[in-house]
Design an enzyme around this catalytic site. Structure first.
Site, PDB file in Angstrom:
ATOM      1  N   ASP A 102      21.737  15.669 -10.496  1.00 20.17           N
ATOM      2  CA  ASP A 102      21.151  16.952 -10.099  1.00 20.17           C
ATOM      3  C   ASP A 102      21.672  17.509  -8.774  1.00 20.17           C
ATOM      4  O   ASP A 102      21.278  18.602  -8.375  1.00 20.17           O
ATOM      5  CB  ASP A 102      19.623  16.844 -10.035  1.00 20.17           C
ATOM      6  CG  ASP A 102      19.135  15.854  -8.979  1.00 20.17           C
ATOM      7  OD1 ASP A 102      19.738  15.755  -7.900  1.00 20.17           O
ATOM      8  OD2 ASP A 102      18.130  15.167  -9.238  1.00 20.17           O
ATOM      9  N   TYR A 103      22.543  16.786  -8.074  1.00 21.20           N
ATOM     10  CA  TYR A 103      22.981  17.263  -6.763  1.00 21.20           C
ATOM     11  C   TYR A 103      23.760  18.575  -6.880  1.00 21.20           C
ATOM     12  O   TYR A 103      24.787  18.647  -7.563  1.00 21.20           O
ATOM     13  CB  TYR A 103      23.859  16.225  -6.071  1.00 21.20           C
ATOM     14  CG  TYR A 103      23.110  15.060  -5.455  1.00 21.20           C
ATOM     15  CD1 TYR A 103      21.722  15.054  -5.342  1.00 21.20           C
ATOM     16  CD2 TYR A 103      23.801  13.951  -4.970  1.00 21.20           C
ATOM     17  CE1 TYR A 103      21.050  13.988  -4.777  1.00 21.20           C
ATOM     18  CE2 TYR A 103      23.132  12.876  -4.396  1.00 21.20           C
ATOM     19  CZ  TYR A 103      21.759  12.900  -4.304  1.00 21.20           C
ATOM     20  OH  TYR A 103      21.095  11.841  -3.741  1.00 21.20           O
ATOM     21  N   ASN A 104      23.239  19.579  -6.186  1.00 24.17           N
ATOM     22  CA  ASN A 104      23.914  20.875  -6.115  1.00 24.17           C
ATOM     23  C   ASN A 104      24.278  21.410  -7.504  1.00 24.17           C
ATOM     24  O   ASN A 104      25.385  21.896  -7.733  1.00 24.17           O
ATOM     25  CB  ASN A 104      25.160  20.777  -5.230  1.00 24.17           C
ATOM     26  CG  ASN A 104      24.816  20.398  -3.800  1.00 24.17           C
ATOM     27  OD1 ASN A 104      24.168  21.147  -3.081  1.00 24.17           O
ATOM     28  ND2 ASN A 104      25.228  19.198  -3.387  1.00 24.17           N
ATOM     29  N   GLY A 106      25.001  19.951 -10.146  1.00 24.86           N
ATOM     30  CA  GLY A 106      26.125  19.271 -10.778  1.00 24.86           C
ATOM     31  C   GLY A 106      27.438  19.384 -10.031  1.00 24.86           C
ATOM     32  O   GLY A 106      28.408  18.676 -10.340  1.00 24.86           O
ATOM     33  N   LYS A 129      22.923   9.016 -10.306  1.00 26.19           N
ATOM     34  CA  LYS A 129      21.506   8.884 -10.640  1.00 26.19           C
ATOM     35  C   LYS A 129      21.142   9.884 -11.727  1.00 26.19           C
ATOM     36  O   LYS A 129      21.777  10.938 -11.844  1.00 26.19           O
ATOM     37  CB  LYS A 129      20.642   9.133  -9.397  1.00 26.19           C
ATOM     38  CG  LYS A 129      21.138   8.438  -8.144  1.00 26.19           C
ATOM     39  CD  LYS A 129      20.295   8.792  -6.936  1.00 26.19           C
ATOM     40  CE  LYS A 129      20.987   8.420  -5.642  1.00 26.19           C
ATOM     41  NZ  LYS A 129      22.030   9.403  -5.244  1.00 26.19           N
TER      42      LYS A 129
END
Length: 362
Positions: A102-104, A106, A129
């Site tokens: 989910d960071y930024n 994708g 994650k």
């Protein structure tokens, strides 16, 4: 009484009277919660300016400093700058790469995938994650991460943001996310499985309990380990001893709380990193979004010597007054860092058992 006998008797009495005080001091130390925090037994193996440690019972040799994946896609960095930063870190000795589905939105995984081309993938231990709590959602996120990272396998996948007491139950439920992870591991798509969380050490302990009830042993656990944590809802006091006991790889995060801890003006960045490295962490993951921060991470590794208990006590004394209420650990006391709370759809729906017992209203 002779003068010589008088002084001998006085000395014995003085020593005897001091015994209760000395005993009380030792007992106080043993009962002091700070004294229960495990410390690193070794600084690790030094190679160049980096330290390397063993990742729990996996036997994997990884850099003691890990590169946080969130920061490589922060605003202000071009794709070329992000890729160059990741490759510079690897060239200088950082082998542990952190990321998340989910960071930024994708973008962090996409950029890391590009950075790990041209032979760089073979030089690192790659972790990401997933947020999904159901088998279906977790499967989809694992496949997406593999595609973005441009790899046929991920070394470590961790269940992200275990910050609610129902998260462990959902993950280990029938058709839960653990089934997806185990299937992916069997298929050779992932090698190890762990979990992360930043809210409450009791939830971490419950996750370990539920795992044990299902006959599962986590390879890694990620959690906040910093100079404020020891004073408030402490992962170091409550969870760290259990991880050491079970020989689970410890991934420390939020050593500076995304810079918030530094705003207390009680500690320096190097002190923050040295404290986390002095604990039995396999890796201390830190956000790196520019060359100066990368240099800072290497300076911390280069100058690191394990702190003893007196040094730890002196450092924690500097932060005690401002740390007791969790003011600077916003990840514990606010929803600021809770991405899954803001996007509950990332978790997926309820398990089939829940849906059967309590069908959704129409």
């Amino acid at each position: 009484m002779k003068r010589r006998d008088f002084f001998k008797t006085a000395a014995v009495c003085t020593a005897a009277s001091a015994l209760p005080t000395a005993f009380a001091q030792e007992t106080h130390k043993e009962n002091d919660p700070m004294h229960q925090i495990p410390l690193a037994s070794s600084p690790g193996t030094r190679k160049g300016d980096m330290l390397y440690r063993t990742l729990g019972r996996t036997g994997e040799n990884v850099s003691a400093i890990g590169m946080g994946g969130f920061h490589i896609a922060k605003h202000g960095l071009t794709d070329e700058q992000s890729i160059a930063l990741v490759r510079s870190a690897i060239d200088r000795g950082i082998t542990f790469m952190d990321n998340s589905w989910d960071y930024n939105e994708g973008q962090s995984e996409i950029l890391m995938g590009k950075a790990l081309k041209d032979g760089y993938r073979q030089k690192v231990f790659l972790m990401t994650k997933i947020d999904g709590r159901t088998k279906e959602t977790a499967e989809r996120q694992i496949e997406t991460s593999l595609e973005r990272l441009q790899t046929d396998h991920i070394d470590l996948v961790q269940h992200h943001e275990i910050i609610r007491f129902d998260d462990p139950d959902r993950i280990f439920a029938e058709s839960g996310a653990m089934e997806a992870c185990l299937a992916a591991k069997k298929a050779g798509k992932i090698r190890y499985i762990g979990f992360t969380g930043h809210k409450d050490p009791h939830i971490h302990l419950y996750m370990l309990k539920v795992a044990a009830e299902h006959g599962f042993h986590f390879d890694t656990v990620q959690m906040p380990l910093n100079v404020m944590d020891a004073h408030f809802r402490s992962f170091a006091q409550m969870v760290l001893p259990e991880l050491v006991k079970q020989d689970i790889g410890v991934l420390g995060m939020k050593s500076m709380g995304d810079g918030v801890i530094l705003k207390s003006k009680t500690v320096s960045p190097i002190e923050c990193l040295h404290y986390a490295l002095s604990l039995p962490t396999s890796v201390v993951i830190t956000g790196i979004e520019k060359q100066e921060i990368l240099d800072q991470a290497f300076e911390a590794a280069k100058t690191f010597q394990p702190m003893n208990r007196d040094q730890i006590a002196q450092l924690l004394a500097k932060t005690k007054e401002v740390a007791v209420a969790g003011k600077y650990e916003l990840f514990k006391t606010s929803s600021h860092f809770d991405s899954t709370a803001k996007h509950p759809d990332w978790l997926g729906g309820d398990s089939p058992t829940v849906q059967k017992l309590a069908p959704p209203s129409t």
